[in-house]
Write a protein that holds these residues in place. Structure first.
Motif, PDB file in Angstrom:
ATOM      1  N   MET A   1     -38.576 -16.550 -11.214  1.00 33.76           N
ATOM      2  CA  MET A   1     -38.392 -15.216 -11.646  1.00 33.76           C
ATOM      3  C   MET A   1     -37.296 -14.719 -12.370  1.00 33.76           C
ATOM      4  O   MET A   1     -36.233 -14.991 -11.682  1.00 33.76           O
ATOM      5  CB  MET A   1     -38.808 -14.131 -10.253  1.00 33.76           C
ATOM      6  CG  MET A   1     -38.398 -12.554 -10.438  1.00 33.76           C
ATOM      7  SD  MET A   1     -38.327 -11.708  -8.934  1.00 33.76           S
ATOM      8  CE  MET A   1     -36.760 -12.155  -8.538  1.00 33.76           C
ATOM      9  N   THR A   2     -36.989 -14.173 -13.216  1.00 31.28           N
ATOM     10  CA  THR A   2     -35.920 -13.921 -13.981  1.00 31.28           C
ATOM     11  C   THR A   2     -35.895 -12.394 -14.399  1.00 31.28           C
ATOM     12  O   THR A   2     -36.955 -11.725 -14.543  1.00 31.28           O
ATOM     13  CB  THR A   2     -35.627 -14.600 -15.182  1.00 31.28           C
ATOM     14  OG1 THR A   2     -36.652 -14.479 -16.233  1.00 31.28           O
ATOM     15  CG2 THR A   2     -35.491 -16.080 -14.814  1.00 31.28           C
ATOM     16  N   MET A   3     -34.725 -11.812 -14.515  1.00 31.38           N
ATOM     17  CA  MET A   3     -34.738 -10.488 -14.903  1.00 31.38           C
ATOM     18  C   MET A   3     -33.302 -10.116 -15.532  1.00 31.38           C
ATOM     19  O   MET A   3     -32.217 -10.862 -15.162  1.00 31.38           O
ATOM     20  CB  MET A   3     -35.057  -9.389 -13.826  1.00 31.38           C
ATOM     21  CG  MET A   3     -34.031  -9.360 -12.672  1.00 31.38           C
ATOM     22  SD  MET A   3     -34.538  -8.442 -11.203  1.00 31.38           S
ATOM     23  CE  MET A   3     -35.637  -9.738 -10.468  1.00 31.38           C
ATOM     24  N   GLU A   4     -33.050  -9.188 -16.137  1.00 36.08           N
ATOM     25  CA  GLU A   4     -31.761  -8.753 -16.595  1.00 36.08           C
ATOM     26  C   GLU A   4     -31.206  -7.638 -15.828  1.00 36.08           C
ATOM     27  O   GLU A   4     -31.895  -6.538 -15.558  1.00 36.08           O
ATOM     28  CB  GLU A   4     -31.900  -8.542 -18.106  1.00 36.08           C
ATOM     29  CG  GLU A   4     -31.927  -9.705 -18.883  1.00 36.08           C
ATOM     30  CD  GLU A   4     -31.893  -9.326 -20.553  1.00 36.08           C
ATOM     31  OE1 GLU A   4     -31.764  -8.345 -20.882  1.00 36.08           O
ATOM     32  OE2 GLU A   4     -32.063 -10.432 -21.153  1.00 36.08           O
ATOM     33  N   LEU A   5     -30.050  -7.519 -15.561  1.00 35.56           N
ATOM     34  CA  LEU A   5     -29.228  -6.659 -14.864  1.00 35.56           C
ATOM     35  C   LEU A   5     -28.069  -5.993 -15.586  1.00 35.56           C
ATOM     36  O   LEU A   5     -27.761  -6.791 -16.354  1.00 35.56           O
ATOM     37  CB  LEU A   5     -28.816  -7.016 -13.377  1.00 35.56           C
ATOM     38  CG  LEU A   5     -29.871  -7.568 -12.748  1.00 35.56           C
ATOM     39  CD1 LEU A   5     -28.996  -8.190 -11.386  1.00 35.56           C
ATOM     40  CD2 LEU A   5     -30.856  -6.599 -12.120  1.00 35.56           C
ATOM     41  N   ALA A   6     -27.861  -4.448 -15.516  1.00 37.48           N
ATOM     42  CA  ALA A   6     -26.551  -4.120 -16.025  1.00 37.48           C
ATOM     43  C   ALA A   6     -25.194  -4.695 -15.312  1.00 37.48           C
ATOM     44  O   ALA A   6     -25.569  -5.372 -14.249  1.00 37.48           O
ATOM     45  CB  ALA A   6     -26.475  -2.779 -15.793  1.00 37.48           C
ATOM     46  N   PRO A   7     -24.136  -4.897 -15.918  1.00 46.23           N
ATOM     47  CA  PRO A   7     -23.060  -5.380 -15.388  1.00 46.23           C
ATOM     48  C   PRO A   7     -22.745  -4.829 -13.792  1.00 46.23           C
ATOM     49  O   PRO A   7     -23.029  -3.734 -13.772  1.00 46.23           O
ATOM     50  CB  PRO A   7     -21.920  -4.991 -16.293  1.00 46.23           C
ATOM     51  CG  PRO A   7     -22.480  -4.927 -17.346  1.00 46.23           C
ATOM     52  CD  PRO A   7     -23.752  -4.228 -17.230  1.00 46.23           C
ATOM     53  N   PRO A   8     -22.328  -5.587 -12.799  1.00 45.90           N
ATOM     54  CA  PRO A   8     -22.126  -4.811 -11.684  1.00 45.90           C
ATOM     55  C   PRO A   8     -21.017  -3.827 -11.446  1.00 45.90           C
ATOM     56  O   PRO A   8     -19.924  -4.090 -12.081  1.00 45.90           O
ATOM     57  CB  PRO A   8     -21.971  -6.105 -10.615  1.00 45.90           C
ATOM     58  CG  PRO A   8     -21.135  -6.983 -11.661  1.00 45.90           C
ATOM     59  CD  PRO A   8     -21.825  -7.000 -13.015  1.00 45.90           C
ATOM     60  N   ALA A   9     -21.122  -2.579 -10.857  1.00 43.13           N
ATOM     61  CA  ALA A   9     -20.253  -1.640 -10.612  1.00 43.13           C
ATOM     62  C   ALA A   9     -19.035  -2.121  -9.676  1.00 43.13           C
ATOM     63  O   ALA A   9     -19.498  -3.068  -8.799  1.00 43.13           O
ATOM     64  CB  ALA A   9     -20.883  -0.569  -9.855  1.00 43.13           C
ATOM     65  N   ASP A  10     -17.809  -1.839  -9.764  1.00 41.89           N
ATOM     66  CA  ASP A  10     -16.785  -2.286  -9.064  1.00 41.89           C
ATOM     67  C   ASP A  10     -17.089  -2.075  -7.508  1.00 41.89           C
ATOM     68  O   ASP A  10     -17.585  -1.073  -7.314  1.00 41.89           O
ATOM     69  CB  ASP A  10     -15.722  -1.911  -9.632  1.00 41.89           C
ATOM     70  CG  ASP A  10     -15.055  -2.363 -10.546  1.00 41.89           C
ATOM     71  OD1 ASP A  10     -15.462  -3.432 -10.734  1.00 41.89           O
ATOM     72  OD2 ASP A  10     -13.971  -1.725 -11.367  1.00 41.89           O
ATOM     73  N   GLY A  11     -16.933  -2.848  -6.423  1.00 37.14           N
ATOM     74  CA  GLY A  11     -17.177  -2.577  -5.295  1.00 37.14           C
ATOM     75  C   GLY A  11     -18.235  -2.695  -4.630  1.00 37.14           C
ATOM     76  O   GLY A  11     -18.245  -2.352  -3.530  1.00 37.14           O
ATOM     77  N   ILE A  12     -19.383  -3.147  -5.606  1.00 30.20           N
ATOM     78  CA  ILE A  12     -20.567  -3.383  -4.685  1.00 30.20           C
ATOM     79  C   ILE A  12     -20.649  -4.566  -3.675  1.00 30.20           C
ATOM     80  O   ILE A  12     -21.365  -4.464  -2.635  1.00 30.20           O
ATOM     81  CB  ILE A  12     -21.710  -3.729  -5.950  1.00 30.20           C
ATOM     82  CG1 ILE A  12     -22.136  -2.482  -6.742  1.00 30.20           C
ATOM     83  CG2 ILE A  12     -22.968  -4.621  -5.052  1.00 30.20           C
ATOM     84  CD1 ILE A  12     -22.892  -2.574  -7.788  1.00 30.20           C
TER      85      ILE A  12
ATOM     86  N   ARG B   1     -29.560  -3.224 -10.348  1.00 30.57           N
ATOM     87  CA  ARG B   1     -30.484  -2.894 -11.540  1.00 30.57           C
ATOM     88  C   ARG B   1     -30.002  -1.753 -12.291  1.00 30.57           C
ATOM     89  O   ARG B   1     -30.104  -1.513 -13.389  1.00 30.57           O
ATOM     90  CB  ARG B   1     -31.994  -2.792 -11.398  1.00 30.57           C
ATOM     91  CG  ARG B   1     -32.616  -4.194 -11.001  1.00 30.57           C
ATOM     92  CD  ARG B   1     -34.092  -3.915 -10.956  1.00 30.57           C
ATOM     93  NE  ARG B   1     -34.528  -5.170 -10.480  1.00 30.57           N
ATOM     94  CZ  ARG B   1     -35.771  -5.569  -9.372  1.00 30.57           C
ATOM     95  NH1 ARG B   1     -36.238  -4.396  -9.090  1.00 30.57           N
ATOM     96  NH2 ARG B   1     -36.031  -6.593  -9.285  1.00 30.57           N
ATOM     97  N   ARG B   2     -29.571  -0.671 -11.312  1.00 32.15           N
ATOM     98  CA  ARG B   2     -29.201   0.739 -11.801  1.00 32.15           C
ATOM     99  C   ARG B   2     -27.899   1.029 -11.203  1.00 32.15           C
ATOM    100  O   ARG B   2     -27.878   2.140 -10.288  1.00 32.15           O
ATOM    101  CB  ARG B   2     -30.192   1.730 -11.680  1.00 32.15           C
ATOM    102  CG  ARG B   2     -31.547   1.649 -12.422  1.00 32.15           C
ATOM    103  CD  ARG B   2     -31.304   1.802 -13.808  1.00 32.15           C
ATOM    104  NE  ARG B   2     -30.639   2.890 -14.124  1.00 32.15           N
ATOM    105  CZ  ARG B   2     -31.324   4.039 -14.448  1.00 32.15           C
ATOM    106  NH1 ARG B   2     -32.603   4.033 -14.416  1.00 32.15           N
ATOM    107  NH2 ARG B   2     -30.731   5.075 -14.800  1.00 32.15           N
ATOM    108  N   PRO B   3     -26.667   0.357 -11.320  1.00 27.61           N
ATOM    109  CA  PRO B   3     -25.358   0.615 -10.530  1.00 27.61           C
ATOM    110  C   PRO B   3     -24.833   2.178 -11.077  1.00 27.61           C
ATOM    111  O   PRO B   3     -24.097   2.636 -10.225  1.00 27.61           O
ATOM    112  CB  PRO B   3     -24.465  -0.502 -11.028  1.00 27.61           C
ATOM    113  CG  PRO B   3     -25.158  -0.851 -12.267  1.00 27.61           C
ATOM    114  CD  PRO B   3     -26.477  -0.644 -12.308  1.00 27.61           C
ATOM    115  N   ASP B   4     -25.274   2.490 -12.140  1.00 31.52           N
ATOM    116  CA  ASP B   4     -24.934   3.872 -12.511  1.00 31.52           C
ATOM    117  C   ASP B   4     -25.425   4.769 -11.458  1.00 31.52           C
ATOM    118  O   ASP B   4     -24.608   5.949 -11.142  1.00 31.52           O
ATOM    119  CB  ASP B   4     -25.342   4.321 -13.827  1.00 31.52           C
ATOM    120  CG  ASP B   4     -27.021   4.234 -13.843  1.00 31.52           C
ATOM    121  OD1 ASP B   4     -27.422   2.855 -13.482  1.00 31.52           O
ATOM    122  OD2 ASP B   4     -27.608   4.870 -14.677  1.00 31.52           O
TER     123      ASP B   4
END
Lengths: 177, 145
Positions: free
Chosen positions: A1-12, A50-53
């Motif tokens: 299983m592969t998927m694309e993610l947005a870059p990680p938010a700081d502090g996760i 997937r949605r760090p925003d």
């Protein structure tokens, strides 16, 4: 299983360290198997990534995570795998309650609607505030407050009933004599 | 103050949801009214019992409902047959594409072996192999088998 993610938010990762135990406890209460708990915990953070925003928009990151965890838990149950399939049960249900007041409380809470029991669990077991519970469940804070008050009123009435019954019991009378 | 409002305030106070000013006012009111004080004590005790009960009985936490109600008999069989046809057709199509396109394409990176349980618990991504693609500005995640 592969998927694309947005870059990680700081502090996760820091958030993971801070909330790991709480979320693991949440999953343990609902699934009761070590391997499932770990998978669900990681799935929760994967969804966060997937949605760090959205994490930045959340009023409480903790409540936002609990909200994701709740969906992850529901989906795990839908997948129809029996809990503790590997036999490594972490917790067992308590046996008969020796204290009649606690037994009465248990009966009263068990009879409450799901939403109300979920509010009690998030408050008393996971120590979420009213506002955090509201965000986790996607309901207004007023709903959380009124459901909690209502549950406490029912419980108080049931406990009063229980106390009245025990005061009239022969056992109580022999103790008072 | 009516009894319902008093009970609500006591519950909020016991759960730390009352502002310090409101808590002071409530305390002052209770000092003046023994009847209200007794009622508040009973409600505070109920909150304590609820807390103990919820903590001692994980089974009281609601289990999310299982999926939607399954379709009735014939509809269910129809859906399964349609899914089987789709899977078969899709498999044949993918097989043909793979035969045509496989020559000269290097194999993709192998997925790393799953770490120990302790290592997996140490960070949120241990179950996944994560690679950052700077060109697209996105992470590609592969879950360990």
């Amino acid at each position: 299983m592969t998927m694309e993610l947005a870059p990680p938010a700081d502090g996760i990762e820091r958030l993971y360290r801070e909330t790991r135990e709480a979320l693991a406890g949440y999953f343990r209460r609902r699934h009761r198997a070590i391997h499932v708990v770990e998978d669900l915990l990681h799935e929760t953070f994967l969804r966060l990534m997937r949605r760090p925003d959205r994490l930045g928009e959340a009023r409480s990151p903790r409540a936002y995570l609990f909200g994701i965890a709740r969906h992850v838990s529901a989906e795990a149950w839908r997948s129809a795998e029996p809990p503790a399939a590997d036999g490594r049960v972490l917790e067992t249900l308590a046996a008969a309650e020796p204290d009649p007041r606690l037994a009465a409380a248990r009966e009263t809470i068990a009879a409450l609607p799901d939403l109300q029991r979920e509010i009690l669990d998030l408050r008393f077991q996971h120590d979420l505030s009213y506002a955090e519970i509201a965000e986790t469940l996607g309901v207004p804070v007023g709903t959380v407050r009124s459901r909690l008050h209502n549950a406490m009123r029912l419980l108080r009435a049931r406990l009063a009933q229980e106390d009245g019954a025990s005061e009239g019991s022969p056992d109580h009378e022999s103790r008072s004599a | 103050m009516n009894p319902e409002a008093l009970e609500a305030l006591v519950v909020d106070r016991e759960l730390g949801e009352l502002s310090p000013e409101a808590a002071d006012l409530l305390e002052a009111y209770l000092r003046l009214s023994p009847e209200a004080r007794a009622s508040a004590g009973a409600m505070a005790a109920a909150v304590g019992v609820a807390r103990a009960t919820v903590r001692n009985h994980p089974g009281l936490a609601p289990i999310p409902r299982p999926g939607p109600v399954p379709l009735p008999g014939w509809t269910s069989w129809l859906a399964r047959a349609a899914a089987a046809v789709l899977l078969l057709g899709g498999g044949i199509w993918i097989g043909r594409r793979a035969e045509v396109g496989s020559a000269g394409i290097p194999a993709g990176p192998a997925v790393a072996a799953t770490g120990s349980p302790a290592a997996r618990a140490a960070n949120p991504w241990a179950r996944y192999q994560v690679a950052y693609d700077a060109r697209r500005g996105a992470y590609t995640v592969a879950r360990h088998p």
